[in-house]
Design an enzyme around this catalytic site. Structure first.
Site, mmCIF file in Angstrom:
data_model
loop_
_atom_site.group_PDB
_atom_site.id
_atom_site.type_symbol
_atom_site.label_atom_id
_atom_site.label_comp_id
_atom_site.label_asym_id
_atom_site.label_seq_id
_atom_site.Cartn_x
_atom_site.Cartn_y
_atom_site.Cartn_z
ATOM 1 N N ARG A 106 0.869 -1.188 0.000
ATOM 2 C CA ARG A 106 0.000 0.000 0.000
ATOM 3 C C ARG A 106 0.902 1.233 0.000
ATOM 4 O O ARG A 106 1.870 1.305 0.764
ATOM 5 C CB ARG A 106 -0.901 0.027 1.224
ATOM 6 C CG ARG A 106 -1.582 1.385 1.344
ATOM 7 C CD ARG A 106 -2.759 1.370 2.232
ATOM 8 N NE ARG A 106 -3.860 0.632 1.665
ATOM 9 C CZ ARG A 106 -5.107 0.713 2.134
ATOM 10 N NH1 ARG A 106 -5.394 1.500 3.146
ATOM 11 N NH2 ARG A 106 -6.074 0.016 1.578
ATOM 12 N N HIS A 134 -7.265 -0.468 -6.361
ATOM 13 C CA HIS A 134 -7.358 -1.273 -5.134
ATOM 14 C C HIS A 134 -8.043 -2.581 -5.535
ATOM 15 O O HIS A 134 -9.188 -2.845 -5.184
ATOM 16 C CB HIS A 134 -8.172 -0.505 -4.096
ATOM 17 C CG HIS A 134 -8.069 -1.019 -2.688
ATOM 18 N ND1 HIS A 134 -7.493 -2.231 -2.366
ATOM 19 C CD2 HIS A 134 -8.480 -0.481 -1.515
ATOM 20 C CE1 HIS A 134 -7.554 -2.389 -1.056
ATOM 21 N NE2 HIS A 134 -8.147 -1.341 -0.518
#
Ligand code: NCD
Length: 328
Positions: A106, A134
């Site tokens: 991330r 995502h």
């Protein structure tokens, strides 16, 4: 050049999405066992590299890796040599030298996972990069709709509205893409200031700022978080006005069809995009999204790192997972 990676939904395509969702069914079955653990990834090492805050995504990947018996490492940027000025590349190469099969990344910058994939032999899984993508959120969203509505054959004819801060949302980019690939008709609902500049046919099937006109006709109402931390200018006059026009208020909740699913990726801004208690909405599946996230991430890890070669055939993979039984 790294092994197979999951950077965006494009890396899977519709058949790859279906393969992961089928695999997730078997993982969900593992998760319902008294001892929810299988040896499928024993000997593999998964490293979580989070350069941005996260609760559910980080814990979900960690749990998923452990349930498949992989070893896990967690890298917290705030406690690392990044603070001494070490570059991203040196950091990744250092961790890779310890022997890592997959990095779960991330990062606040769009494209960081792709760069990392160019620096390591390991698989890279994008756990959210900037406003960009995502993919595992999109997969768990698709899995949640598929199980809640028994839609194993795809989403043809499914009507979805995705509401709110689309501009800053990597979830919107990946989830809209995945749902459309599976056949859903997706309408983006937002004020013009919260739409990406390139919104159009390529992004969604329709765009509107009139939630009341369609809320009674959708199968899935997907609410996005107002991303205060990514806003550098005032894009809505006030949060109260935003809630009045785009929030799920008690008045709007009463307009929902009896079967309509209400979804949110979390974390929720209660009183802003959601001004009712989701626990009181019969169609709310927000908790199921979190639960399903583990099975879906197990499926992704197994698909990338499992024994079946580059792409484990679904049936073989499923047999591997379901017949081995608990390890301890
Ligand atoms: C999202 C994220 O961080 O991209 N949360 C999540 O992963 N479930 C959505 C958000 O922050 O609004």
């Amino acid at each position: 050049m790294s092994a197979r990676s999951l950077l965006t939904i494009d890396d899977l395509g519709s058949s790859g999405i279906m393969r992961v969702l089928d695999l997730a069914d078997h993982m969900a079955e593992v998760n319902r066992r008294p001892n929810p653990k299988v040896p499928a990834l024993r000997g593999k090492t998964v490293c979580n590299v989070f350069f941005e805050d996260s609760t559910r995504t980080r814990l979900s990947f960690e749990t998923a890796a452990k349930r498949l018996s992989a070893d896990t490492m967690t890298f917290a940027a705030s406690q690392s040599s990044i603070n001494k000025g070490e570059s991203l590349r040196d950091t990744i190469e250092t961790i890779a030298a310890m022997g890592v099969d997959a990095f779960v990344v991330r990062h606040k910058s769009s494209g960081a996972p792709q760069l990392i994939a160019g620096w390591t032999q390991a698989s890279v899984i994008n756990a959210g990069d900037g406003w960009h993508a995502h993919p595992t959120q999109a997969l768990l969203d698709a899995y949640t709709v598929r199980t809640a509505l028994s839609r194993t054959g795809g989403f043809d004819g499914l009507r979805m509205a995705i509401v709110g801060d689309v501009k800053h949302s990597r979830v919107a980019r990946s989830t809209v893409q995945a749902f459309r690939m599976l056949g859903a008709h997706v309408t983006v609902v937002a004020p013009r200031t919260l739409l990406p500049p390139d919104v159009g046919d390529r992004f969604a099937d329709a765009v509107t700022d009139r939630l009341d006109d369609l809320i009674g006709d959708v199968d899935v109402l997907y609410l996005l978080r107002m991303q205060h931390e990514r806003m550098h200018e005032a894009l809505v006059p006030s949060l109260r006005e935003y809630t009045t026009r785009f929030g799920l208020t008690p008045r709007r909740a009463a307009m929902l069809g009896p079967q309509t699913l209400v979804m949110h990726p979390g974390p929720m801004n209660r009183g802003v995009e959601i001004a009712v208690d989701p626990a009181e909405l019969p169609g709310a599946v927000i908790t199921q999204q979190v639960t399903n996230g583990i099975a879906v991430r197990m499926a992704v890890l197994f698909d990338l790192l499992g024994s079946g070669g580059p792409i484990a055939p679904t049936t073989d993979a499923a047999t591997d997972v379901t017949t081995e039984g608990p390890t301890e």
